[in-house]
Design an enzyme around this catalytic site. Structure first.
Site, PDB file in Angstrom:
ATOM      1  N   ASP A 134       0.857  -1.190   0.000  1.00  0.00           N
ATOM      2  CA  ASP A 134       0.000   0.000   0.000  1.00  0.00           C
ATOM      3  C   ASP A 134       0.891   1.238   0.000  1.00  0.00           C
ATOM      4  O   ASP A 134       1.966   1.234   0.602  1.00  0.00           O
ATOM      5  CB  ASP A 134      -0.905   0.009   1.232  1.00  0.00           C
ATOM      6  CG  ASP A 134      -1.960  -1.086   1.191  1.00  0.00           C
ATOM      7  OD1 ASP A 134      -2.479  -1.371   0.097  1.00  0.00           O
ATOM      8  OD2 ASP A 134      -2.281  -1.640   2.254  1.00  0.00           O
ATOM      9  N   ASP A 152      -7.045  -1.406  -4.364  1.00  0.00           N
ATOM     10  CA  ASP A 152      -8.099  -1.010  -3.422  1.00  0.00           C
ATOM     11  C   ASP A 152      -9.045   0.009  -4.053  1.00  0.00           C
ATOM     12  O   ASP A 152     -10.261  -0.051  -3.847  1.00  0.00           O
ATOM     13  CB  ASP A 152      -7.492  -0.429  -2.150  1.00  0.00           C
ATOM     14  CG  ASP A 152      -6.620  -1.418  -1.397  1.00  0.00           C
ATOM     15  OD1 ASP A 152      -6.867  -2.634  -1.497  1.00  0.00           O
ATOM     16  OD2 ASP A 152      -5.684  -0.965  -0.709  1.00  0.00           O
TER      17      ASP A 152
END
Length: 172
Positions: A134, A152
Site C-alpha cells: 500500500d 483497493d
C-alpha cells in the site's frame, strides 16, 4: 453446426455477453496495479524515501499489509498469506460466476470486473511480497485514513458501480 447442450450450459456459467469486456477490464486492472507497485518499490524506492508529502492531504509511504482491510486478520506466516490469497481467488471465481449468470448490464459487469481485478492484484502481492503493498495515505484535519493502493481503488469503484446499479433499477 450447433453446440451440444452441455457446452452451451457451461458457456452460460463461465462466459456471457459481457465476459470479453469484463476480462479485459480485469487484466487492465491487474496490469496497472502491478506495474504501479513494481515502479513504487523497485524504481522510485518508496521504502528508502520514507513518507513523501504530495499535497497537504496526500502522502506516499510504503506499508505492507499482512491482513485484510484495516489490518484485520493479520497473517504473519507464509501459509497465512497463501490462505488469504486463496480466499481472494475463490471470491473472485464466485464473482466471475455472478457476472456471467446474473444477466446484468455492462455497469454491473464492469463493477464486478474491477473488484475481481483488485482482489487478484492484492493476492499477487501476498504471494510475492508476503503482504499487500500500500502507498497512498490520505489525511485531513488530524484524521488519517488507512493506506491503500490502486487495487483497493478498483475494488471501491467496483462496489460503487454495483451500488449505483442496484439503486438505478433494471440493468441496461
Amino acid at each position: 453446426m450447433t453446440d451440444k447442450p452441455e457446452a452451451s450450459a457451461a458457456r452460460g456459467w463461465f462466459w456471457s455477453q459481457h465476459a470479453p469486456m469484463a476480462l479485459m477490464l480485469i487484466l487492465a486492472t491487474i496490469a496497472v496495479d502491478q506495474l504501479h507497485k513494481w515502479w513504487m518499490i523497485f524504481v522510485y524506492d518508496i521504502e528508502g524515501k520514507g513518507r513523501v508529502t504530495v499535497t497537504p492531504f496526500l502522502d506516499l509511504i510504503y506499508v505492507k499489509n499482512i491482513g485484510i482491510s484495516y489490518s484485520l486478520f493479520n497473517q504473519e506466516s507464509a501459509a497465512g498469506q497463501w490462505l488469504l490469497a486463496g480466499f481472494a481467488v475463490l471470491a473472485s471465481a464466485g464473482l466471475w460466476l455472478w457476472l456471467n449468470r446474473s444477466g446484468g448490464g455492462r455497469l454491473m459487469a464492469a463493477g464486478l470486473a474491477l473488484i475481481i481485478g483488485g482482489a487478484i492484484g492484492n493476492a499477487i502481492d501476498r504471494l510475492h511480497l508476503g503482504g499487500v503493498a500500500d502507498f497512498f495515505s490520505m489525511h485531513a484535519f488530524g484524521y488519517h485514513w488507512y493506506v491503500f493502493n490502486i487495487a483497493d481503488v478498483a475494488i471501491v469503484a467496483g462496489v460503487a458501480a454495483l451500488l449505483y446499479e442496484s439503486f438505478r433499477g433494471e440493468s441496461h
